[in-house]
Enzyme design. Structure first.
Site, PDB file in Angstrom:
ATOM      1  N   ARG A  27       0.809  -1.215   0.000  1.00 15.80           N
ATOM      2  CA  ARG A  27       0.000   0.000   0.000  1.00 15.80           C
ATOM      3  C   ARG A  27       0.846   1.270   0.000  1.00 15.80           C
ATOM      4  NH1 ARG A  27      -5.442  -0.893   2.059  1.00 15.80           N
ATOM      5  NH2 ARG A  27      -5.495   1.314   2.450  1.00 15.80           N
ATOM      6  N   LYS A 491       1.170   1.324 -17.563  1.00 14.07           N
ATOM      7  CA  LYS A 491       1.899   0.198 -16.963  1.00 14.07           C
ATOM      8  C   LYS A 491       3.403   0.410 -17.124  1.00 14.07           C
ATOM      9  CE  LYS A 491      -0.273  -1.400 -14.940  1.00 14.07           C
ATOM     10  NZ  LYS A 491      -1.656  -1.130 -14.838  1.00 14.07           N
ATOM     11  N   HIS A 510      -1.035  15.351 -35.621  1.00 13.98           N
ATOM     12  CA  HIS A 510      -1.327  16.669 -35.054  1.00 13.98           C
ATOM     13  C   HIS A 510      -0.359  17.049 -33.937  1.00 13.98           C
ATOM     14  CE1 HIS A 510      -4.863  16.958 -37.495  1.00 13.98           C
ATOM     15  NE2 HIS A 510      -5.325  15.808 -37.024  1.00 13.98           N
ATOM     16  N   LYS A 610      -0.672   1.409  -3.779  1.00 15.13           N
ATOM     17  CA  LYS A 610      -1.726   0.584  -4.362  1.00 15.13           C
ATOM     18  C   LYS A 610      -3.086   1.267  -4.246  1.00 15.13           C
ATOM     19  CE  LYS A 610      -3.386  -3.172  -6.091  1.00 15.13           C
ATOM     20  NZ  LYS A 610      -3.170  -3.252  -7.548  1.00 15.13           N
TER      21      LYS A 610
HETATM   22  C1  G6P Z   1      -3.406   4.101  -7.503  1.00 20.90           C
HETATM   23  C2  G6P Z   1      -2.754   2.851  -8.034  1.00 20.90           C
HETATM   24  C3  G6P Z   1      -3.231   2.565  -9.451  1.00 20.90           C
HETATM   25  C4  G6P Z   1      -4.753   2.491  -9.465  1.00 20.90           C
HETATM   26  C5  G6P Z   1      -5.372   3.784  -8.932  1.00 20.90           C
HETATM   27  C6  G6P Z   1      -6.873   3.669  -8.752  1.00 20.90           C
HETATM   28  O1  G6P Z   1      -2.904   5.215  -8.163  1.00 20.90           O
HETATM   29  O2  G6P Z   1      -1.344   2.972  -8.021  1.00 20.90           O
HETATM   30  O3  G6P Z   1      -2.696   1.318  -9.879  1.00 20.90           O
HETATM   31  O4  G6P Z   1      -5.192   2.258 -10.765  1.00 20.90           O
HETATM   32  O5  G6P Z   1      -4.831   4.065  -7.639  1.00 20.90           O
HETATM   33  O6  G6P Z   1      -7.133   2.697  -7.774  1.00 20.90           O
HETATM   34  P1  G6P Z   1      -8.531   2.006  -7.536  1.00 20.90           P
HETATM   35  O7  G6P Z   1      -8.337   1.150  -6.330  1.00 20.90           O
HETATM   36  O8  G6P Z   1      -9.519   3.115  -7.303  1.00 20.90           O
HETATM   37  O9  G6P Z   1      -8.852   1.231  -8.761  1.00 20.90           O
END
Ligand code: G6P
Length: 615
Positions: A27, A491, A510, A610
């Site tokens: 996290r 990614k 463009h 995360k």
């Molecule tokens: C963070 C993570 C991303 C994720 C985004 C949205 O920025 O690093 O990998 O896509 O949050 O998270 P969620 O839990 O709302 O899909």
């Protein structure tokens, strides 16, 4: 984002705190720390910058073990104050109160100035320290620990999930939440707190999910919960279906690799009980789903990061096939606009965690703008702030996703959105029985098609080497593949730190074409669809500027391979719904292997978290 774990047990708590921190590290992880109350009721604290392994080394290097039956711990993802030991949690006030905190106290400067005048000395640059001092100052006035927390939180603006211990109350942890998730784990040997059930799965599968504004007094054999108004409340104990083993890497080198390969099963699980032989069970979105879906005239999707990219794909499907107007917006923008929300709007939030602060606030803002709107949350987390706030919930059943870069959550979100599109289109009369049956049969084939796409890993691993020393990359696609190109670029930048951009291929001329030269690799996705010939022309434009190209194609697209253009057929005859899902796989594998070739920390990329539970 940051992670919290703590507990009151009949044994030494330190190993549990460390295990919990390790499980929470995904996290956020620029520093970590723990504190326990020793037998003599004094605080013993350890904090380290970097990964939890640094904290473990710190503990091993001590002459005296940190040992006690009550303690709290934290992994930090810096918001206020740089990553340093001094800023790492837990924070202490006057050797009496110690706090771990997720969230942001927005008025901390104001509180800090008052507390400095009261004689409090600040040891860190964090907003969290004001929490510890606020609680201490209430205790000095004679309140008990729980009363002090109840009084202190009234002065906080912003969000918090906190765990508090005090040397004066050695038998209890106080947990409080507003805007940041917090739960209590119940077991025979003690009771625990955590920001995420994964931290506690080896100890218990019984959890109480605290609600907004709740404050809990957690003791060895008793948990007492008060609501926002200080009233005693009963919150249900829920049994989690998650198992500790589900959050291990198994035979894979990284969680991300494991999660990429879990996608066939994750999609099977997402489809299970949601489809019959040839139709979608629309009530799997909730018992009121049919009534709500029939009544809506437009859809507004709000999400962040990878989830936002899933929303972009869905917009094409929903408008093309289900014929309902659909808008998609980044949640952090949406929440601060004054958007127009017509009656009969279905507001869809997409979120793996169900806890992303911007997405949650976007939903709250939308409800304020038009209180007639109906809301649906598509999430991978059953018990989350977003699911609680939504009229309808659809769970993606991807299983725990630990790698910070989202993979299986994305493809299962796409599957869920396809089911949503199909349910709404059917109920509104725009999708015929035959079309529905085709869509369902297409979805059932996805696990097999993904397995086929995964077979390209060895070849992609080889190709990834040519990216090792690149600084930038451009991803091209048209239609839904533009959204997939965005996900591919996201990614790559997230885990390999190569600057990557995605463009709709028709927009190349463009502007971005100016960037193209031999140092800028171009990755294109070429499904066999009505835009194929146009895409081929776009690829010619790139080729004549000397770029090295990598094209993932449908076997029937027949893009011509040449020195400057490597073409990799993924599979053939992909439909409008399966194509974006299947073409995601080679892009995930590419970014994974490029990141490995650059020796990057794939599962824990720098600066990322995360689940971002703060603004
Ligand atoms: C963070 C993570 C991303 C994720 C985004 C949205 O920025 O690093 O990998 O896509 O949050 O998270 P969620 O839990 O709302 O899909």
């Amino acid at each position: 984002m940051c992670g919290i774990v703590g507990g009151v047990t009949d044994q030494n708590i330190t190993p549990l705190l460390l295990e919990g921190l390790n499980r929470l590290e995904y996290r956020g992880y620029d520093s970590s720390g723990l504190i326990v109350l020793s037998k003599q009721n004094s605080f013993e604290r350890a904090r380290s910058v970097g990964k939890v392994s640094n904290l473990e080394m710190n503990l091993k290097s001590r002459s005296k073990e940190i040992n006690g039956k009550i303690g709290i711990a934290h992994t930090r993802w810096a918001t206020h104050g740089e990553p340093s030991s001094l800023n790492a949690h837990p924070h202490i006030s006057k050797n009496t109160v110690s706090v771990v905190h997720n969230g942001i106290i927005e008025n901390y400067l104001e509180l800090k100035n008052i507390q400095i005048k009261q004689g409090y000395e600040f040891k860190s640059e964090t907003d969290t320290e004001v929490i510890a001092h606020s609680i201490d100052s209430e205790m000095q006035l004679g309140s008990s620990l729980v009363e002090s927390v109840q009084k202190a939180v009234k002065s906080f603006e912003g969000s918090y999930g906190i765990g508090v211990i005090s040397s004066k109350y050695p038998d209890q942890i106080i947990a409080a939440r507003k805007g940041s998730p917090l739960l209590i784990g119940i077991s025979e040997n003690g009771n625990y707190i955590a920001s995420d059930q994964m931290a506690l799965l080896s100890k218990t599968n019984k959890f109480i999910f605290l609600e907004e504004g709740d404050i809990a007094e957690v003791k060895l054999d008793k948990v007492t919960i008060y609501d926002l108004d200080g009233k005693l409340v009963n919150r249900p104990v829920q049994k989690s279906k998650l198992k500790a083993g589900q959050v291990d890497k198994g035979n894979f080198n990284h969680f991300m690799q494991k999660e990429i390969f879990e996608q066939p099963q994750a999609i099977r699980d997402t489809l299970e009980s949601r489809i019959t032989n040839d139709s979608v069970i629309s009530s799997s979105f909730g018992h009121k789903a049919d009534e709500i879906f029939r009544s809506i005239d437009q859809i507004q999707i709000a999400a962040c990061g990878t989830s936002y990219n899933a929303g972009l794909v869905a917009k094409y499907w929903i408008e093309d096939i289900a014929k309902i107007p659909c808008h998609v917006e980044i949640a952090s923008e949406y929440r601060y606009r004054r958007p127009i929300l017509l009656d009969n709007t279905l507001f869809v939030t997409l979120s793996q965690s169900g806890e992303t602060a911007d997405t949650l606030e976007a939903l709250k803002a939308a409800k304020k703008i038009n209180n007639t709107l109906k809301s649906l949350c598509i999430s991978n987390s059953a018990e989350s702030s977003l699911t609680r706030l939504s009229d309808l919930t659809f769970l993606t059943h991807a299983g725990p996703e630990i790698g910070v870069a989202s993979t299986k959550a994305f493809t299962t979100q796409l599957v869920s959105l396809a089911l949503l599109m199909c349910s709404i289109g059917k109920l509104k009369g725009y999708i015929s029985r035959r079309q529905e049956s085709e869509i369902v049969n297409g979805l059932k084939k996805l696990p097999g098609l993904i397995n086929e796409a995964l077979l390209q890993e060895t070849q992609i691993k080889q190709l990834a080497k040519s990216f090792t020393n690149k600084n930038s990359a451009l991803f091209l696609g048209r239609g839904t593949m533009y959204a997939i190109a965005m996900e591919g670029a996201l990614k790559l930048k997230e885990i390999s730190y190569i600057h990557a951009e995605a463009y709709p291929a028709g927009e190349l001329k463009h502007g971005p074409i100016a960037l193209i030269d031999k140092n800028m690799p171009v990755i294109a996705i070429a499904p066999n669809d009505e835009l194929l010939e146009k895409l081929k022309s776009n690829l010619q434009e790139v080729k004549s500027r000397g770029s090295k190209m990598l094209v993932f194609e449908d076997e029937n697209s027949k893009v011509q391979s040449m020195d400057s253009m490597k073409v990799i057929p993924i599979t053939s005859n992909l439909g409008r719904i399966s194509a974006p899902i299947i073409f995601t796989i080679p892009l995930q594998l590419l970014s994974y292997h490029v990141a490995l070739s650059r020796e990057a920390d794939v599962d824990k990329p720098r600066n990322l978290a995360k689940s971002v539970t703060v603004e």
